[in-house]
Design a protein around this motif. Structure first.
Motif, PDB file in Angstrom:
ATOM      1  N   SER A   1       0.865  -1.173   0.000  1.00  0.00           N
ATOM      2  CA  SER A   1       0.000   0.000   0.000  1.00  0.00           C
ATOM      3  C   SER A   1       0.906   1.229   0.000  1.00  0.00           C
ATOM      4  O   SER A   1       2.130   1.099   0.064  1.00  0.00           O
ATOM      5  CB  SER A   1      -0.899   0.010   1.243  1.00  0.00           C
ATOM      6  OG  SER A   1      -0.124   0.205   2.415  1.00  0.00           O
ATOM      7  N   GLU A   2       0.336   2.421  -0.061  1.00  0.00           N
ATOM      8  CA  GLU A   2       1.152   3.635  -0.031  1.00  0.00           C
ATOM      9  C   GLU A   2       1.933   3.741   1.274  1.00  0.00           C
ATOM     10  O   GLU A   2       3.073   4.181   1.301  1.00  0.00           O
ATOM     11  CB  GLU A   2       0.261   4.869  -0.212  1.00  0.00           C
ATOM     12  CG  GLU A   2      -0.171   5.105  -1.646  1.00  0.00           C
ATOM     13  CD  GLU A   2      -0.797   6.473  -1.833  1.00  0.00           C
ATOM     14  OE1 GLU A   2      -0.794   7.269  -0.881  1.00  0.00           O
ATOM     15  OE2 GLU A   2      -1.299   6.751  -2.931  1.00  0.00           O
TER      16      GLU A   2
ATOM     17  N   VAL B   1      -3.265 -17.042  -4.292  1.00  0.00           N
ATOM     18  CA  VAL B   1      -2.962 -15.755  -3.674  1.00  0.00           C
ATOM     19  C   VAL B   1      -3.271 -14.654  -4.684  1.00  0.00           C
ATOM     20  O   VAL B   1      -3.215 -14.873  -5.899  1.00  0.00           O
ATOM     21  CB  VAL B   1      -1.484 -15.650  -3.232  1.00  0.00           C
ATOM     22  CG1 VAL B   1      -1.199 -16.584  -2.079  1.00  0.00           C
ATOM     23  CG2 VAL B   1      -0.539 -15.922  -4.403  1.00  0.00           C
ATOM     24  N   MET B   2      -3.614 -13.475  -4.172  1.00  0.00           N
ATOM     25  CA  MET B   2      -3.829 -12.323  -5.031  1.00  0.00           C
ATOM     26  C   MET B   2      -2.911 -11.187  -4.602  1.00  0.00           C
ATOM     27  O   MET B   2      -2.758 -10.929  -3.405  1.00  0.00           O
ATOM     28  CB  MET B   2      -5.287 -11.851  -4.985  1.00  0.00           C
ATOM     29  CG  MET B   2      -6.259 -12.812  -5.632  1.00  0.00           C
ATOM     30  SD  MET B   2      -7.908 -12.084  -5.859  1.00  0.00           S
ATOM     31  CE  MET B   2      -7.592 -10.996  -7.282  1.00  0.00           C
ATOM     32  N   ASP B   3      -2.312 -10.518  -5.593  1.00  0.00           N
ATOM     33  CA  ASP B   3      -1.496  -9.342  -5.333  1.00  0.00           C
ATOM     34  C   ASP B   3      -2.374  -8.109  -5.531  1.00  0.00           C
ATOM     35  O   ASP B   3      -2.780  -7.797  -6.645  1.00  0.00           O
ATOM     36  CB  ASP B   3      -0.313  -9.304  -6.301  1.00  0.00           C
ATOM     37  CG  ASP B   3       0.579  -8.095  -6.076  1.00  0.00           C
ATOM     38  OD1 ASP B   3       0.345  -7.357  -5.103  1.00  0.00           O
ATOM     39  OD2 ASP B   3       1.511  -7.889  -6.885  1.00  0.00           O
ATOM     40  N   LEU B   4      -2.676  -7.413  -4.428  1.00  0.00           N
ATOM     41  CA  LEU B   4      -3.528  -6.227  -4.478  1.00  0.00           C
ATOM     42  C   LEU B   4      -2.705  -4.956  -4.257  1.00  0.00           C
ATOM     43  O   LEU B   4      -3.192  -3.980  -3.689  1.00  0.00           O
ATOM     44  CB  LEU B   4      -4.642  -6.327  -3.419  1.00  0.00           C
ATOM     45  CG  LEU B   4      -5.500  -7.592  -3.435  1.00  0.00           C
ATOM     46  CD1 LEU B   4      -6.659  -7.445  -2.451  1.00  0.00           C
ATOM     47  CD2 LEU B   4      -6.025  -7.882  -4.837  1.00  0.00           C
ATOM     48  N   SER B   5      -1.478  -4.944  -4.720  1.00  0.00           N
ATOM     49  CA  SER B   5      -0.570  -3.837  -4.463  1.00  0.00           C
ATOM     50  C   SER B   5      -1.071  -2.517  -5.041  1.00  0.00           C
ATOM     51  O   SER B   5      -1.553  -2.465  -6.178  1.00  0.00           O
ATOM     52  CB  SER B   5       0.814  -4.136  -5.040  1.00  0.00           C
ATOM     53  OG  SER B   5       1.438  -5.186  -4.341  1.00  0.00           O
ATOM     54  N   THR B   6      -0.916  -1.451  -4.233  1.00  0.00           N
ATOM     55  CA  THR B   6      -1.276  -0.102  -4.679  1.00  0.00           C
ATOM     56  C   THR B   6      -0.194   0.917  -4.295  1.00  0.00           C
ATOM     57  O   THR B   6      -0.438   2.120  -4.348  1.00  0.00           O
ATOM     58  CB  THR B   6      -2.620   0.349  -4.057  1.00  0.00           C
ATOM     59  OG1 THR B   6      -2.522   0.280  -2.627  1.00  0.00           O
ATOM     60  CG2 THR B   6      -3.764  -0.514  -4.538  1.00  0.00           C
ATOM     61  N   GLY B   7       0.979   0.437  -3.910  1.00  0.00           N
ATOM     62  CA  GLY B   7       2.050   1.349  -3.515  1.00  0.00           C
ATOM     63  C   GLY B   7       3.407   0.808  -3.902  1.00  0.00           C
ATOM     64  O   GLY B   7       3.586  -0.395  -4.077  1.00  0.00           O
TER      65      GLY B   7
END
Length: 426
Positions: free
Chosen positions: A70-71, A94-100
């Protein structure tokens, strides 16, 4: 040729044969269900997955774990530690939910490291591209969105969450019918805000055929996202949620026609008395496509313990026919999850999944419990630890409190009920 197309030609490749053996079902059963869209096997054509899995009717209920930067928490190495923890705890995907941070680098590392299928939400990358290049995700373009899809597909992503059900019509309903909590899906909220500002249709809906072409090229499974899911039990099963579900049902039909595997994502917060209705509605509207639920959480007040709320809902949902549970961690709604949160979330969802498999009569499910019960009767601690849902935790508890009489536990000691009656009750 996609997996669906091979199944429709009654061709069983190595992947299908391996899944059939692992699940204890016949190859013919698996081929039939894949051809009808009732079972999917998420696997990008260009990604070698050491532990692939099948999701759908008649198979063991699967569990997904979400990780990602995340940020505020952009340490990709820490997220890769969480990946290891999730897999060790038994996550099927698994899921990669990256936003940062460096989200492309994070995803590339995750795909390389993961032995289980990897999923993503490509709209996150598209939004960040717009944010970093034009100052706001609201300036996101169709090219940003489809560029993210292409980039991630070429990396080897096995399944995409695509919020194609967040349409202009859905946003109109959201604006007219007030919820306690409006739009809680991150991808759904991004698209809602984008549609409201631009007055344009969602590109993932308007150009859905292009999405299908991309998915077909790499045999990526589409997980049609519930961008308008309820975020409070007071909003469950409302007009907005059902409007989106009907859209997803139509899109799923189009996907199958093109030979693209598809999953339907389901609601996040649903009270106990509405779970059965939600599952039956999804199965009817979406023609028995595999159903992927977030929890669901059965109350809104379990902050710090939402993994328990989610496990209760997940057990019920899977018992009524859901096929795939997205874990919920104790830190849900509160903070970025830590490694212990990931472990606790996976185990809670796995217990829910197994409880549902017993209720559904999934082949072999109850045999696991039978082995544990026999080991308990015999006070065989080595076997009890072996058959525990998470052996490491069971072994730690046993080792931390060994009784004087080593064949019993410290709860009952010499008054162990099983030991007291072993010579008079068989």
């Amino acid at each position: 040729m996609t997996l669906i197309e091979e199944a429709r030609r009654n061709k069983a490749n190595t992947l299908i044969r391996g899944i059939a053996k692992c699940e204890g079902v016949s190859i013919s059963y698996l081929l039939k269900k894949i051809a009808k869209g009732e079972i999917v096997i998420p696997k990008n054509t260009f990604h070698d997955v050491a532990r692939p899995c099948g999701i759908g009717k008649g198979l063991r209920t699967k569990v997904n774990a979400n990780i990602g930067t995340s940020e505020d928490k952009a340490d990709s190495n820490y997220e890769l530690e969480k990946l290891d923890v999730a897999v060790e705890a038994g996550a099927d995907t698994v899921m990669d939910l990256s936003t940062g941070g460096n989200i492309e680098g994070m995803l590339r590392s995750m795909i390389k490291r993961s032995c289980v299928p990897v999923g993503t939400v490509p709209i996150y990358q598209a939004a960040l591209i717009a944010e970093r290049s034009r100052g706001s995700f609201l300036k996101m373009t169709k090219d940003d969105i489809f560029g993210a899809l292409k980039t991630q597909a070429e990396m080897g992503v096995d399944f995409f969450t695509i919020h194609s059900g967040v349409t202009k019509s859905a946003v109109s309903i959201a604006q007219k019918r007030r919820r306690v909590l409006g739009v809680v899906s991150r991808g759904g909220a991004m698209l809602t805000a984008w549609i409201a500002r631009s007055n344009k249709e969602n590109p993932l809906y308007e150009f859905f055929d292009d999405v299908l072409d991309m998915a077909r090229k790499f045999d990526i499974t589409l997980s049609l996202g519930d961008g308008m899911r309820p975020g409070s039990i007071l909003d469950a099963t409302d007009a907005l949620q059902l409007h989106e579900l009907r859209i997803l049902g139509g899109l799923a039909k189009r996907a199958l026609k093109k030979g693209v595997q598809v999953i339907i994502e389901g609601p996040g917060h649903v009270p106990l008395n509405q779970i059965k209705r939600n599952i039956l509605l999804q199965k009817k509207i979406c023609r028995n496509a595999p159903f992927y639920v977030l929890g669901p959480l059965v109350c809104d007040v379990a902050a710090g313990y939402d993994h328990i709320s989610g496990a209760i809902g997940g057990a019920l949902a899977a018992g009524f026919g859901a096929d795939f549970l997205c874990y919920v961690t104790p830190s849900e709604h509160l903070r970025h999850p830590a490694t212990q949160d990931v472990e606790d979330g996976v185990i809670a969802s796995r217990i829910a999944a197994h409880a549902a498999d017993i209720a559904k009569g999934v082949k072999g499910a109850v045999d696991w419990d039978r082995k544990m019960s026999i080991a308990r009767k015999n006070r065989d601690w080595k076997e009890q630890i072996k058959y525990a849902v998470y052996p490491r935790k069971a072994e730690e508890y046993r080792a931390s409190s060994l009784p004087a009489l080593s064949d019993v536990c410290t709860m009952c000691g010499k008054f162990c009920s099983l030991k007291l009656v072993e010579n008079c009750v068989k």
